[in-house]
Motif scaffolding. Structure first.
Motif, PDB file in Angstrom:
ATOM      1  N   UNK A  17       0.950  -1.381  -0.013  1.00 20.62           N
ATOM      2  CA  UNK A  17       0.074   0.190   0.010  1.00 20.62           C
ATOM      3  C   UNK A  17       0.955   1.179   0.038  1.00 20.62           C
ATOM      4  N   UNK A  18       0.417   2.241  -0.788  1.00 21.74           N
ATOM      5  CA  UNK A  18       1.207   3.468  -0.739  1.00 21.74           C
ATOM      6  C   UNK A  18       0.402   4.568  -0.596  1.00 21.74           C
ATOM      7  N   UNK A  19       0.788   5.513   0.336  1.00 22.49           N
ATOM      8  CA  UNK A  19       0.117   6.579   0.691  1.00 22.49           C
ATOM      9  C   UNK A  19       0.560   7.836  -0.256  1.00 22.49           C
ATOM     10  N   UNK A  20      -0.947   8.346  -0.519  1.00 22.53           N
ATOM     11  CA  UNK A  20      -0.971   9.581  -1.646  1.00 22.53           C
ATOM     12  C   UNK A  20      -1.260  10.727  -0.854  1.00 22.53           C
ATOM     13  N   UNK A  21      -0.392  11.842  -0.964  1.00 26.58           N
ATOM     14  CA  UNK A  21      -0.698  13.118  -0.500  1.00 26.58           C
ATOM     15  C   UNK A  21      -1.391  14.079  -1.555  1.00 26.58           C
ATOM     16  N   UNK A  22      -2.159  15.063  -1.193  1.00 31.62           N
ATOM     17  CA  UNK A  22      -2.505  15.912  -2.140  1.00 31.62           C
ATOM     18  C   UNK A  22      -1.488  16.921  -2.512  1.00 31.62           C
ATOM     19  N   UNK A  23      -1.797  17.983  -3.502  1.00 30.70           N
ATOM     20  CA  UNK A  23      -1.130  18.908  -3.756  1.00 30.70           C
ATOM     21  C   UNK A  23      -0.405  19.665  -2.612  1.00 30.70           C
ATOM     22  N   UNK A  24      -1.372  19.962  -1.582  1.00 33.23           N
ATOM     23  CA  UNK A  24      -0.886  20.769  -0.573  1.00 33.23           C
ATOM     24  C   UNK A  24      -0.257  19.882   0.753  1.00 33.23           C
ATOM     25  N   UNK A  25      -0.054  18.838   0.496  1.00 33.40           N
ATOM     26  CA  UNK A  25       0.560  17.808   1.448  1.00 33.40           C
ATOM     27  C   UNK A  25      -0.553  17.258   2.201  1.00 33.40           C
ATOM     28  N   UNK A  26      -1.661  17.186   2.041  1.00 34.92           N
ATOM     29  CA  UNK A  26      -2.690  16.836   3.047  1.00 34.92           C
ATOM     30  C   UNK A  26      -2.756  15.339   2.595  1.00 34.92           C
ATOM     31  N   UNK A  27      -3.242  14.567   3.587  1.00 38.83           N
ATOM     32  CA  UNK A  27      -3.401  13.026   3.439  1.00 38.83           C
ATOM     33  C   UNK A  27      -4.858  12.883   2.491  1.00 38.83           C
ATOM     34  N   UNK A  29      -5.165   9.734   0.140  1.00 38.93           N
ATOM     35  CA  UNK A  29      -5.807   8.320   0.157  1.00 38.93           C
ATOM     36  C   UNK A  29      -4.502   7.532   0.402  1.00 38.93           C
ATOM     37  N   UNK A  30      -4.817   6.186   0.536  1.00 42.91           N
ATOM     38  CA  UNK A  30      -3.940   5.190   0.545  1.00 42.91           C
ATOM     39  C   UNK A  30      -4.241   3.929  -0.789  1.00 42.91           C
ATOM     40  N   UNK A  31      -3.359   3.777  -1.741  1.00 43.14           N
ATOM     41  CA  UNK A  31      -3.454   2.979  -3.065  1.00 43.14           C
ATOM     42  C   UNK A  31      -2.998   2.037  -3.085  1.00 43.14           C
ATOM     43  N   UNK A  32      -3.265   0.901  -3.676  1.00 41.67           N
ATOM     44  CA  UNK A  32      -2.078  -0.154  -4.114  1.00 41.67           C
ATOM     45  C   UNK A  32      -1.017   0.319  -4.881  1.00 41.67           C
ATOM     46  N   UNK A  73       0.677  15.950  -8.337  1.00 35.75           N
ATOM     47  CA  UNK A  73       1.352  17.119  -8.726  1.00 35.75           C
ATOM     48  C   UNK A  73       0.159  18.443  -9.062  1.00 35.75           C
ATOM     49  N   UNK A  74      -1.122  17.960  -9.078  1.00 34.71           N
ATOM     50  CA  UNK A  74      -2.272  18.957  -9.410  1.00 34.71           C
ATOM     51  C   UNK A  74      -3.294  18.945  -8.166  1.00 34.71           C
ATOM     52  N   UNK A  75      -4.105  20.016  -7.981  1.00 32.28           N
ATOM     53  CA  UNK A  75      -5.053  19.802  -7.029  1.00 32.28           C
ATOM     54  C   UNK A  75      -6.152  19.086  -7.546  1.00 32.28           C
ATOM     55  N   UNK A  76      -6.787  18.068  -6.685  1.00 28.07           N
ATOM     56  CA  UNK A  76      -7.976  17.130  -7.095  1.00 28.07           C
ATOM     57  C   UNK A  76      -8.853  17.605  -6.215  1.00 28.07           C
ATOM     58  N   UNK A  77      -9.981  17.946  -6.913  1.00 24.70           N
ATOM     59  CA  UNK A  77     -11.360  18.181  -6.048  1.00 24.70           C
ATOM     60  C   UNK A  77     -11.910  17.113  -5.726  1.00 24.70           C
ATOM     61  N   UNK A  78     -12.259  16.733  -4.497  1.00 25.13           N
ATOM     62  CA  UNK A  78     -13.029  15.711  -4.116  1.00 25.13           C
ATOM     63  C   UNK A  78     -14.262  16.190  -3.406  1.00 25.13           C
ATOM     64  N   UNK A  79     -15.462  15.891  -3.678  1.00 24.28           N
ATOM     65  CA  UNK A  79     -16.763  16.406  -3.042  1.00 24.28           C
ATOM     66  C   UNK A  79     -16.666  15.757  -1.618  1.00 24.28           C
ATOM     67  N   UNK A  80     -17.185  16.488  -0.895  1.00 26.70           N
ATOM     68  CA  UNK A  80     -17.229  16.194   0.342  1.00 26.70           C
ATOM     69  C   UNK A  80     -18.156  14.576   0.715  1.00 26.70           C
TER      70      UNK A  80
END
Length: 187
Positions: A17-27, A29-32, A73-80
């Protein structure tokens, strides 16, 4: 040479499992690991921390060190995400079990369906505290087209639903509505 059970091999690297951080270093997701490799090869992410012990994923043309953490590398909008509360988890079966299959109209055991305390046509919702068990004859004996209220003499509730335990805690608004109903129906 025997490897430790946590060591990554050519057969097991995809299960990592690999941790994915957003553009602004926010946690984010965790992905395969396979998905993380795709993010890296498509240049949608960069590796921040490599997996230890070091393992290289190889293909015919490239070799990529297995990442432990990547950053988009880019901002990804995720709906709440919708809030799942006790009312959202309510089911007919749970309401029947909550009131021990006892009809709210006649008080007899053997209720097989659920009726709304406040009808949906009058603003009542599908919530744990707005459902009451009802026996089939009790619900069919209500006048057709009747705009029922819980305090009505011809179809009033003998037993009002009571939020109990963690599964039926309900919101404060629902509890206050039920408290008002109980006051109105007291003889």
């Amino acid at each position: 040479m025997r490897r430790s059970p946590t060591a990554v091999t050519a057969r097991t690297w995809m299960n990592t499992r690999v941790r994915v951080l957003g553009f602004a270093y926010e946690d984010f997701d965790v992905v395969p690991a396979a998905r993380a490799i795709v993010l890296l090869t498509e240049e949608l992410a960069i590796t921040l921390v490599e997996h230890a012990p070091r393992f290289v994923v190889r293909s015919q043309h490239i070799a990529i060190p297995l990442p432990h953490t990547v950053q988009l590398l880019d901002y990804v909008h995720t709906p709440p995400r919708p809030v799942i509360d006790d009312d959202a988890r309510a089911s007919f079966r749970a309401v029947l079990e909550r009131d021990h299959h006892r009809c709210a109209y006649c008080g007899r055991a053997g209720a097989t369906t659920v009726d709304h305390v406040y009808p949906r046509s009058r603003g009542g919702g599908n919530s744990w505290s707005n459902w009451s068990p009802a026996a089939q004859p009790a619900t069919t004996s209500k006048p057709t087209g009747h705009r029922r209220k819980p305090t009505c003499r011809c179809c009033g509730f003998l037993v009002l639903p009571a939020p109990t335990g963690s599964a039926g805690a309900g919101s404060g608004a629902n509890r206050s509505q039920l408290r008002d109903l109980r006051r109105e129906t007291q003889p």
